[in-house]
Design a protein around this motif. Structure first.
Motif, mmCIF file in Angstrom:
data_model
loop_
_atom_site.group_PDB
_atom_site.id
_atom_site.type_symbol
_atom_site.label_atom_id
_atom_site.label_comp_id
_atom_site.label_asym_id
_atom_site.label_seq_id
_atom_site.Cartn_x
_atom_site.Cartn_y
_atom_site.Cartn_z
ATOM 1 N N ARG A 114 16.689 18.290 -8.013
ATOM 2 C CA ARG A 114 17.384 17.518 -6.959
ATOM 3 C C ARG A 114 16.408 17.066 -5.872
ATOM 4 N NH1 ARG A 114 21.327 22.075 -7.105
ATOM 5 N NH2 ARG A 114 22.771 21.514 -8.763
ATOM 6 N N ASN A 115 15.461 17.933 -5.523
ATOM 7 C CA ASN A 115 14.464 17.570 -4.508
ATOM 8 C C ASN A 115 13.599 16.412 -4.993
ATOM 9 O OD1 ASN A 115 15.374 19.506 -2.729
ATOM 10 N ND2 ASN A 115 13.791 21.003 -3.248
ATOM 11 N N ALA A 116 13.214 16.443 -6.269
ATOM 12 C CA ALA A 116 12.410 15.348 -6.828
ATOM 13 C C ALA A 116 13.198 14.048 -6.770
ATOM 14 C CB ALA A 116 12.000 15.669 -8.269
ATOM 15 N N ARG A 117 14.494 14.117 -7.073
ATOM 16 C CA ARG A 117 15.350 12.920 -7.004
ATOM 17 C C ARG A 117 15.423 12.416 -5.566
ATOM 18 N NH1 ARG A 117 21.683 13.648 -7.530
ATOM 19 N NH2 ARG A 117 21.119 14.944 -5.767
ATOM 20 N N ARG A 118 15.696 13.328 -4.635
ATOM 21 C CA ARG A 118 15.827 12.933 -3.228
ATOM 22 C C ARG A 118 14.545 12.278 -2.717
ATOM 23 N NH1 ARG A 118 15.627 17.736 -0.223
ATOM 24 N NH2 ARG A 118 13.429 17.248 -0.237
ATOM 25 N N ASP A 119 13.391 12.897 -3.019
ATOM 26 C CA ASP A 119 12.111 12.352 -2.549
ATOM 27 C C ASP A 119 11.870 10.956 -3.113
ATOM 28 O OD1 ASP A 119 11.777 14.747 -1.237
ATOM 29 O OD2 ASP A 119 10.302 15.551 -2.668
ATOM 30 N N ALA A 120 12.181 10.768 -4.399
ATOM 31 C CA ALA A 120 11.964 9.460 -5.026
ATOM 32 C C ALA A 120 12.896 8.408 -4.432
ATOM 33 C CB ALA A 120 12.171 9.566 -6.534
ATOM 34 N N ILE A 121 14.150 8.753 -4.247
ATOM 35 C CA ILE A 121 15.106 7.784 -3.688
ATOM 36 C C ILE A 121 14.735 7.446 -2.240
ATOM 37 C CG2 ILE A 121 17.515 7.495 -2.955
ATOM 38 C CD1 ILE A 121 18.347 8.760 -5.613
ATOM 39 N N ASP A 122 14.317 8.450 -1.468
ATOM 40 C CA ASP A 122 13.864 8.183 -0.100
ATOM 41 C C ASP A 122 12.667 7.235 -0.095
ATOM 42 O OD1 ASP A 122 15.852 9.832 0.844
ATOM 43 O OD2 ASP A 122 14.509 11.494 1.396
ATOM 44 N N ALA B 204 9.627 21.217 -13.218
ATOM 45 C CA ALA B 204 10.671 22.204 -12.912
ATOM 46 C C ALA B 204 11.213 22.818 -14.205
ATOM 47 C CB ALA B 204 11.802 21.555 -12.112
ATOM 48 N N ILE B 205 11.417 21.989 -15.223
ATOM 49 C CA ILE B 205 11.931 22.470 -16.513
ATOM 50 C C ILE B 205 10.902 23.380 -17.190
ATOM 51 C CG2 ILE B 205 12.608 21.762 -18.854
ATOM 52 C CD1 ILE B 205 14.775 21.245 -16.772
ATOM 53 N N ASP C 221 21.003 23.286 -17.836
ATOM 54 C CA ASP C 221 22.224 23.929 -18.334
ATOM 55 C C ASP C 221 22.062 24.387 -19.784
ATOM 56 O OD1 ASP C 221 23.475 23.587 -15.888
ATOM 57 O OD2 ASP C 221 24.393 21.674 -16.461
ATOM 58 N N GLU C 222 21.362 23.567 -20.598
ATOM 59 C CA GLU C 222 21.116 23.948 -22.003
ATOM 60 C C GLU C 222 20.257 25.209 -22.071
ATOM 61 O OE1 GLU C 222 19.204 20.588 -23.842
ATOM 62 O OE2 GLU C 222 20.917 19.274 -23.419
ATOM 63 N N LEU C 223 19.199 25.259 -21.255
ATOM 64 C CA LEU C 223 18.326 26.430 -21.257
ATOM 65 C C LEU C 223 19.098 27.670 -20.814
ATOM 66 C CD1 LEU C 223 15.046 24.923 -19.748
ATOM 67 C CD2 LEU C 223 15.362 25.776 -22.065
ATOM 68 N N ALA D 146 19.310 3.989 -9.596
ATOM 69 C CA ALA D 146 20.159 4.311 -10.750
ATOM 70 C C ALA D 146 19.323 4.987 -11.846
ATOM 71 C CB ALA D 146 20.815 3.049 -11.293
ATOM 72 N N ALA D 147 18.112 4.492 -12.063
ATOM 73 C CA ALA D 147 17.235 5.083 -13.087
ATOM 74 C C ALA D 147 16.843 6.507 -12.694
ATOM 75 C CB ALA D 147 15.987 4.220 -13.266
ATOM 76 N N ILE D 148 16.569 6.713 -11.409
ATOM 77 C CA ILE D 148 16.199 8.048 -10.924
ATOM 78 C C ILE D 148 17.394 8.998 -11.078
ATOM 79 C CG2 ILE D 148 15.575 9.368 -8.855
ATOM 80 C CD1 ILE D 148 13.925 6.816 -8.008
ATOM 81 N N GLN D 149 18.588 8.506 -10.797
ATOM 82 C CA GLN D 149 19.796 9.327 -10.954
ATOM 83 C C GLN D 149 19.993 9.716 -12.425
ATOM 84 O OE1 GLN D 149 21.770 10.674 -8.545
ATOM 85 N NE2 GLN D 149 22.802 11.755 -10.196
ATOM 86 N N LYS D 150 19.711 8.762 -13.325
ATOM 87 C CA LYS D 150 19.824 9.046 -14.766
ATOM 88 C C LYS D 150 18.855 10.157 -15.174
ATOM 89 C CE LYS D 150 21.280 5.473 -17.958
ATOM 90 N NZ LYS D 150 20.958 4.212 -18.591
ATOM 91 N N LEU D 151 17.613 10.061 -14.665
ATOM 92 C CA LEU D 151 16.617 11.106 -14.938
ATOM 93 C C LEU D 151 17.130 12.451 -14.426
ATOM 94 C CD1 LEU D 151 13.199 9.501 -13.893
ATOM 95 C CD2 LEU D 151 13.854 10.271 -16.176
ATOM 96 N N HIS D 152 17.654 12.446 -13.209
ATOM 97 C CA HIS D 152 18.196 13.663 -12.597
ATOM 98 C C HIS D 152 19.259 14.277 -13.506
ATOM 99 C CE1 HIS D 152 21.544 15.452 -10.277
ATOM 100 N NE2 HIS D 152 20.569 16.126 -9.672
ATOM 101 N N ASP D 153 20.198 13.468 -13.960
ATOM 102 C CA ASP D 153 21.291 13.963 -14.808
ATOM 103 C C ASP D 153 20.752 14.558 -16.107
ATOM 104 O OD1 ASP D 153 22.916 13.022 -12.793
ATOM 105 O OD2 ASP D 153 23.581 11.244 -13.895
ATOM 106 N N LYS D 154 19.738 13.893 -16.678
ATOM 107 C CA LYS D 154 19.138 14.372 -17.935
ATOM 108 C C LYS D 154 18.510 15.759 -17.736
ATOM 109 C CE LYS D 154 14.921 13.293 -20.277
ATOM 110 N NZ LYS D 154 13.858 12.333 -20.488
ATOM 111 N N TYR D 155 17.758 15.923 -16.646
ATOM 112 C CA TYR D 155 17.065 17.193 -16.418
ATOM 113 C C TYR D 155 18.018 18.302 -15.976
ATOM 114 C CZ TYR D 155 12.582 15.152 -17.449
ATOM 115 O OH TYR D 155 11.539 14.570 -18.107
#
Length: 187
Positions: free
Chosen positions: A131-139, A18-19, A174-176, A160-169
Protein backbone atom coordinates in the motif's frame (compact mmCIF):
# COMPACT_ATOMS: atom_id res chain seq x y z
CA UNK A 1 5.35 10.92 -19.74
CA UNK A 2 8.37 8.66 -19.14
CA UNK A 3 8.28 9.86 -15.51
CA UNK A 4 4.85 8.26 -15.10
CA UNK A 5 6.17 4.91 -16.34
CA UNK A 6 9.12 5.27 -13.99
CA UNK A 7 6.74 5.76 -11.04
CA UNK A 8 4.84 2.62 -12.07
CA UNK A 9 8.08 0.64 -12.27
CA UNK A 10 9.22 1.92 -8.87
CA UNK A 11 5.87 0.94 -7.38
CA UNK A 12 6.07 -2.54 -8.90
CA UNK A 13 9.64 -2.98 -7.66
CA UNK A 14 8.59 -1.96 -4.15
CA UNK A 15 5.62 -4.32 -4.22
CA UNK A 16 7.72 -7.19 -5.59
CA UNK A 17 10.29 -6.64 -2.82
CA UNK A 18 7.52 -6.77 -0.21
CA UNK A 19 6.34 -10.14 -1.59
CA UNK A 20 9.88 -11.56 -1.70
CA UNK A 21 10.50 -10.43 1.87
CA UNK A 22 7.20 -11.97 2.98
CA UNK A 23 8.04 -15.24 1.23
CA UNK A 24 11.40 -15.33 2.99
CA UNK A 25 9.85 -14.55 6.41
CA UNK A 26 7.20 -17.25 5.97
CA UNK A 27 9.86 -19.82 5.04
CA UNK A 28 11.49 -19.28 8.45
CA UNK A 29 8.29 -20.00 10.38
CA UNK A 30 8.30 -23.58 11.61
CA UNK A 31 5.21 -25.43 10.45
CA UNK A 32 5.77 -28.86 12.02
CA UNK A 33 7.73 -30.13 9.02
CA UNK A 34 11.51 -30.26 8.75
CA UNK A 35 12.71 -27.19 6.86
CA UNK A 36 16.42 -26.34 6.80
CA UNK A 37 15.59 -22.60 6.51
CA UNK A 38 14.66 -22.51 10.19
CA UNK A 39 18.42 -22.85 10.89
CA UNK A 40 19.43 -19.88 8.68
CA UNK A 41 19.69 -17.44 11.60
CA UNK A 42 21.83 -19.74 13.77
CA UNK A 43 25.43 -18.60 14.14
CA UNK A 44 28.23 -20.94 15.30
CA UNK A 45 31.52 -19.93 16.91
CA UNK A 46 34.06 -21.18 14.35
CA UNK A 47 37.70 -20.38 15.17
CA UNK A 48 36.53 -17.38 17.19
CA UNK A 49 34.29 -16.00 14.43
CA UNK A 50 30.51 -16.17 14.42
CA UNK A 51 29.68 -18.07 11.23
CA UNK A 52 26.29 -19.13 9.77
CA UNK A 53 25.51 -22.78 10.51
CA UNK A 54 25.21 -23.68 6.81
CA UNK A 55 28.84 -22.58 6.31
CA UNK A 56 30.32 -25.03 8.83
CA UNK A 57 28.47 -28.16 7.78
CA UNK A 58 25.97 -29.79 5.45
CA UNK A 59 22.30 -29.46 6.35
CA UNK A 60 19.99 -32.18 4.97
CA UNK A 61 16.38 -33.27 5.47
CA UNK A 62 16.21 -37.08 5.28
CA UNK A 63 12.49 -37.19 6.15
CA UNK A 64 9.57 -34.88 7.00
CA UNK A 65 10.41 -34.72 10.73
CA UNK A 66 14.23 -34.72 10.80
CA UNK A 67 17.04 -32.31 9.98
CA UNK A 68 20.60 -33.68 9.92
CA UNK A 69 23.69 -31.48 10.23
CA UNK A 70 27.01 -33.03 9.24
CA UNK A 71 29.85 -30.72 10.33
CA UNK A 72 32.82 -30.41 8.01
CA UNK A 73 35.14 -30.64 11.02
CA UNK A 74 34.27 -33.05 13.85
CA UNK A 75 35.77 -30.79 16.53
CA UNK A 76 33.08 -28.10 16.08
CA UNK A 77 30.16 -30.46 16.65
CA UNK A 78 29.82 -29.25 20.28
CA UNK A 79 29.77 -25.61 19.11
CA UNK A 80 27.00 -26.41 16.62
CA UNK A 81 25.02 -28.24 19.30
CA UNK A 82 25.40 -25.30 21.72
CA UNK A 83 24.31 -22.78 19.06
CA UNK A 84 21.13 -24.77 18.37
CA UNK A 85 20.33 -25.15 22.08
CA UNK A 86 20.90 -21.41 22.67
CA UNK A 87 18.72 -20.43 19.67
CA UNK A 88 15.07 -19.39 20.08
CA UNK A 89 13.91 -22.49 18.14
CA UNK A 90 13.22 -24.44 21.31
CA UNK A 91 14.48 -27.72 19.83
CA UNK A 92 16.89 -30.12 21.50
CA UNK A 93 19.48 -31.57 19.08
CA UNK A 94 20.86 -35.13 19.30
CA UNK A 95 24.64 -35.38 18.97
CA UNK A 96 26.05 -38.83 18.12
CA UNK A 97 29.66 -37.67 17.72
CA UNK A 98 29.58 -37.63 13.90
CA UNK A 99 26.47 -35.62 13.14
CA UNK A 100 23.64 -33.74 14.77
CA UNK A 101 20.07 -34.86 14.35
CA UNK A 102 17.19 -32.48 15.04
CA UNK A 103 13.78 -34.07 15.44
CA UNK A 104 10.99 -31.64 14.61
CA UNK A 105 8.18 -32.32 17.09
CA UNK A 106 4.58 -32.14 15.87
CA UNK A 107 2.91 -28.85 16.74
CA UNK A 108 0.22 -28.60 19.39
CA UNK A 109 -3.10 -27.01 18.48
CA UNK A 110 -2.26 -24.00 20.65
CA UNK A 111 1.13 -23.55 18.96
CA UNK A 112 -0.50 -23.81 15.52
CA UNK A 113 -2.87 -20.95 16.40
CA UNK A 114 0.06 -18.81 17.61
CA UNK A 115 1.95 -19.50 14.38
CA UNK A 116 -1.08 -18.60 12.25
CA UNK A 117 -1.29 -15.28 14.14
CA UNK A 118 2.41 -14.70 13.49
CA UNK A 119 1.92 -15.44 9.78
CA UNK A 120 -1.08 -13.09 9.68
CA UNK A 121 1.09 -10.33 11.18
CA UNK A 122 3.84 -10.87 8.59
CA UNK A 123 1.28 -10.81 5.77
CA UNK A 124 -0.23 -7.59 7.11
CA UNK A 125 3.22 -5.96 7.17
CA UNK A 126 3.74 -6.96 3.54
CA UNK A 127 0.33 -5.53 2.60
CA UNK A 128 1.26 -2.26 4.31
CA UNK A 129 4.47 -2.14 2.25
CA UNK A 130 2.47 -2.76 -0.94
CA UNK A 131 0.00 0.00 0.00
CA UNK A 132 2.87 2.39 0.78
CA UNK A 133 4.44 1.70 -2.62
CA UNK A 134 1.07 2.45 -4.26
CA UNK A 135 0.60 5.65 -2.25
CA UNK A 136 4.13 6.90 -3.04
CA UNK A 137 3.69 6.22 -6.76
CA UNK A 138 0.28 7.88 -6.96
CA UNK A 139 1.57 10.90 -5.02
CA UNK A 140 4.51 11.17 -7.44
CA UNK A 141 2.13 11.00 -10.43
CA UNK A 142 -0.07 13.74 -8.94
CA UNK A 143 2.98 15.93 -8.33
CA UNK A 144 4.12 15.42 -11.92
CA UNK A 145 0.76 16.79 -13.12
CA UNK A 146 1.29 19.99 -11.13
CA UNK A 147 5.06 20.36 -11.49
CA UNK A 148 5.89 18.87 -14.89
CA UNK A 149 2.62 19.48 -16.72
CA UNK A 150 1.85 15.79 -17.26
CA UNK A 151 -1.58 15.53 -18.95
CA UNK A 152 -4.36 14.56 -16.52
CA UNK A 153 -5.63 11.67 -18.65
CA UNK A 154 -2.12 10.15 -18.65
CA UNK A 155 -1.98 10.59 -14.87
CA UNK A 156 -5.41 8.93 -14.43
CA UNK A 157 -4.30 5.98 -16.58
CA UNK A 158 -1.11 5.67 -14.54
CA UNK A 159 -3.07 5.74 -11.28
CA UNK A 160 -5.36 2.99 -12.60
CA UNK A 161 -2.34 0.90 -13.64
CA UNK A 162 -0.73 1.40 -10.21
CA UNK A 163 -4.00 0.37 -8.53
CA UNK A 164 -4.08 -2.78 -10.69
CA UNK A 165 -0.52 -3.62 -9.59
CA UNK A 166 -1.56 -3.03 -5.97
CA UNK A 167 -4.53 -5.41 -6.30
CA UNK A 168 -2.34 -8.09 -7.91
CA UNK A 169 0.26 -7.96 -5.12
CA UNK A 170 -2.34 -7.81 -2.33
CA UNK A 171 -3.96 -10.96 -3.72
CA UNK A 172 -0.49 -12.57 -3.88
CA UNK A 173 -0.09 -11.79 -0.15
CA UNK A 174 -3.45 -13.48 0.49
CA UNK A 175 -2.35 -16.54 -1.54
CA UNK A 176 0.88 -16.84 0.46
CA UNK A 177 -1.10 -16.54 3.70
CA UNK A 178 -3.60 -19.23 2.66
CA UNK A 179 -0.81 -21.62 1.65
CA UNK A 180 1.17 -21.13 4.88
CA UNK A 181 -1.96 -21.34 7.03
CA UNK A 182 -2.88 -24.64 5.36
CA UNK A 183 0.68 -25.92 5.90
CA UNK A 184 0.57 -25.00 9.61
CA UNK A 185 -2.92 -26.34 10.29
CA UNK A 186 -2.42 -29.63 8.43
CA UNK A 187 -1.77 -32.28 11.07
Amino acid sequence: MSDVKQYQQQAETGMQNAIEYLDEKLAHIRAGKANPKILDDIMVSYYGTMTPLNQVGTVTVPDARTIVITPWEKKIIKDIEKAIIDSPLGIMPENNGDLIRIGIPPLTEERRKVLVKQVKGEVEEAKISVRNARRDAIDAVKKSVKADGTPEDVAKDAEAAIQKLHDKYISRCDELFAAKEKEILTV
